[in-house]
Scaffold this motif. Structure first.
Motif, mmCIF file in Angstrom:
data_model
loop_
_atom_site.group_PDB
_atom_site.id
_atom_site.type_symbol
_atom_site.label_atom_id
_atom_site.label_comp_id
_atom_site.label_asym_id
_atom_site.label_seq_id
_atom_site.Cartn_x
_atom_site.Cartn_y
_atom_site.Cartn_z
ATOM 1 N N CYS A 29 -18.212 5.888 -2.391
ATOM 2 C CA CYS A 29 -17.010 5.247 -2.958
ATOM 3 C C CYS A 29 -17.377 4.043 -3.799
ATOM 4 C CB CYS A 29 -16.113 4.899 -1.899
ATOM 5 S SG CYS A 29 -15.357 6.423 -0.829
ATOM 6 N N TYR A 52 -7.470 -1.519 -2.295
ATOM 7 C CA TYR A 52 -7.098 -1.264 -1.129
ATOM 8 C C TYR A 52 -5.640 -0.828 -1.334
ATOM 9 C CZ TYR A 52 -6.139 -0.776 3.934
ATOM 10 O OH TYR A 52 -5.425 -0.390 5.010
ATOM 11 N N ASN A 53 -4.776 -1.878 -2.173
ATOM 12 C CA ASN A 53 -3.480 -1.778 -2.356
ATOM 13 C C ASN A 53 -3.161 -0.846 -3.107
ATOM 14 O OD1 ASN A 53 -2.694 -3.428 -0.095
ATOM 15 N ND2 ASN A 53 -2.932 -5.129 -1.014
ATOM 16 N N PHE A 81 -16.714 -1.985 1.234
ATOM 17 C CA PHE A 81 -16.957 -3.217 1.529
ATOM 18 C C PHE A 81 -18.448 -3.661 1.783
ATOM 19 C CE2 PHE A 81 -16.756 -6.308 5.143
ATOM 20 C CZ PHE A 81 -16.281 -7.395 4.454
ATOM 21 N N MET A 131 -13.115 2.859 2.233
ATOM 22 C CA MET A 131 -12.872 1.453 2.060
ATOM 23 C C MET A 131 -13.832 0.636 2.846
ATOM 24 S SD MET A 131 -10.414 0.958 0.043
ATOM 25 C CE MET A 131 -10.919 2.574 -0.949
ATOM 26 N N CYS A 189 0.191 5.089 -0.370
ATOM 27 C CA CYS A 189 -1.046 5.993 -0.241
ATOM 28 C C CYS A 189 -0.575 7.516 0.313
ATOM 29 C CB CYS A 189 -2.059 5.514 0.189
ATOM 30 S SG CYS A 189 -3.455 6.485 0.241
ATOM 31 N N PHE A 210 -9.908 7.777 3.975
ATOM 32 C CA PHE A 210 -9.712 6.558 3.333
ATOM 33 C C PHE A 210 -10.202 5.455 3.816
ATOM 34 C CE2 PHE A 210 -6.931 3.099 2.053
ATOM 35 C CZ PHE A 210 -6.985 3.050 0.728
ATOM 36 N N ASP A 211 -10.110 5.237 5.257
ATOM 37 C CA ASP A 211 -10.662 4.009 5.574
ATOM 38 C C ASP A 211 -12.214 3.948 5.531
ATOM 39 O OD1 ASP A 211 -8.060 3.259 6.579
ATOM 40 O OD2 ASP A 211 -7.992 4.232 8.216
ATOM 41 N N LYS A 215 0.843 -1.018 -0.132
ATOM 42 C CA LYS A 215 0.045 -0.173 -0.161
ATOM 43 C C LYS A 215 0.831 1.317 -0.221
ATOM 44 C CE LYS A 215 -3.345 2.518 2.903
ATOM 45 N NZ LYS A 215 -3.726 2.781 3.901
ATOM 46 N N LEU A 225 -12.510 -5.343 -2.456
ATOM 47 C CA LEU A 225 -11.661 -4.390 -1.528
ATOM 48 C C LEU A 225 -10.328 -4.698 -1.907
ATOM 49 C CD1 LEU A 225 -11.830 -2.251 0.579
ATOM 50 C CD2 LEU A 225 -11.584 -4.269 2.400
#
Length: 345
Positions: free
Chosen positions: A177, A162-163, A100, A96, A5, A92-93, A3, A158
């Protein structure tokens, strides 16, 4: 790829920048979310509280309603509150997490609709073996499999995003998102990942939709051997399922069965999926299902009548208590008067 970012959050452009339109959408989406939650939870409570709705079809309908409520709750509250602000952001979290949850319940609903189609097939084409085939243990296994399928699909989605390295612009031309807008922001070539997303989501939607249409065609063809009353009830039930399937899969196919790029209509199709489809599902299942309507009327009418009766009896008790207290007070006053007269004599 690890990751990498530099972006800690994203800016969501939303649906519109016009303040008047935002206010109108705020009211519309707030009402829609309220109807969605009340309608789906009403179905859940009615099925649980009604012994006559203990069949496998209503068992699956209960969990479909729960999934609709949770699916809508993943996006609608933020969409509604964002309409009150000029600039909206999401970490960001949280982005995600939203991605999900949306794909978790969306994927689980795809597999649950397949299970519900199989349930109708067994009920109509093999009625004598229905309760044996669709036992409670089998229903629970099907439900668990649907949830595992949704979880696996969501983890796959995800893992693709995510990466990815997000090192440049962080503005998403959307209100949630979503996969394709996020892939466009990545600082790397996402062509291969885009094809994987199409295979993971688009292919699932397309194949399952075709299989469901074929299965309902077989079911409707088998209705020729049933009585007129049996055909009427089966058609009413199957038509509700078919409407829900079309409302769910057609937007999904539009969004994911195509190359990776954004269209202006994507946001409005997503609004239909996340706001209006979960609201329409309980209306379809209740308005077109006479058994569900009767159970709802019986359950809630009995509750209201019970509350009214309790209030009436409570009022009567208060009146009796007040009357008894008044009689006691009068007797005490009379005793005082008598004693006073005797003392004077």
């Amino acid at each position: 790829m690890g990751k990498r970012c530099n972006v800690t959050g994203f800016v969501l452009l939303g649906l519109t920048v016009d303040p008047d339109v935002q206010k109108a959408l705020f009211v519309l989406f707030l009402l829609s979310y309220f109807v969605t939650m009340v309608g789906n939870l009403l179905i859940v409570v009615t099925v649980i509280a009604s012994p006559s709705l203990a069949s496998p079809m209503y068992f699956f309908l209960t969990y479909l309603s729960l999934m609709d409520a949770l699916f809508s709750s993943a996006t609608s509250p933020k969409l509604i509150t964002d309409l009150l602000y000029d600039k909206t952001t999401i970490s960001f979290d949280a982005c995600m997490g939203q991605l999900f949850i949306v794909h978790l319940f969306g994927g689980a609903e795809v597999f649950l609709l397949v299970v519900m189609a199989y349930d109708r097939y067994v009920a109509i084409c093999k009625p004598l073996h229905y309760l044996t085939i669709m036992s409670r243990r089998v229903c629970i296994i099907f439900l668990v499999v649907a949830c595992i399928g949704g979880f696996a699909h969501s983890v796959g989605q995800l893992a693709f995003v995510y990466n990815l390295p997000f090192c440049g612009p962080n503005v998403i031309d959307h209100f949630i998102c979503e996969m394709y807008p996020l892939l466009e922001l990545a600082c790397t070539d996402t062509y291969a990942i885009g094809l994987t997303v199409v295979a993971n989501t688009g292919a699932i939607c397309m194949v399952v939709f075709i299989l469901l249409l074929i299965s309902y065609g077989i079911i409707l063809n088998n209705l020729k051997t049933h009585s007129q009353e049996g055909r009427r009830k089966a058609l009413s039930t199957c038509s509700s399922h078919i409407m829900v399937v079309v409302l769910f899969f057609v937007p999904c196919i539009f969004m994911y069965v195509r190359p990776v790029y954004n269209l202006p209509a994507d946001k409005f199709v997503n609004v239909f999926c996340t706001v209006f489809t979960p609201m329409l599902n309980p209306l379809i299942y209740t308005l077109r299902n006479s058994e569900m309507k009767k159970c709802m009327e019986k359950l809630w009418c009995e509750k209201f009548q019970g509350q009214i009766t309790a209030c009436v009896f409570s009022t009567q008790d208060i009146c009796v208590t007040d009357s008894t207290a008044n009689d006691t007070i009068v007797e005490v006053l009379l005793d005082v008067i008598v004693v006073d007269d005797k003392s004077r004599l």
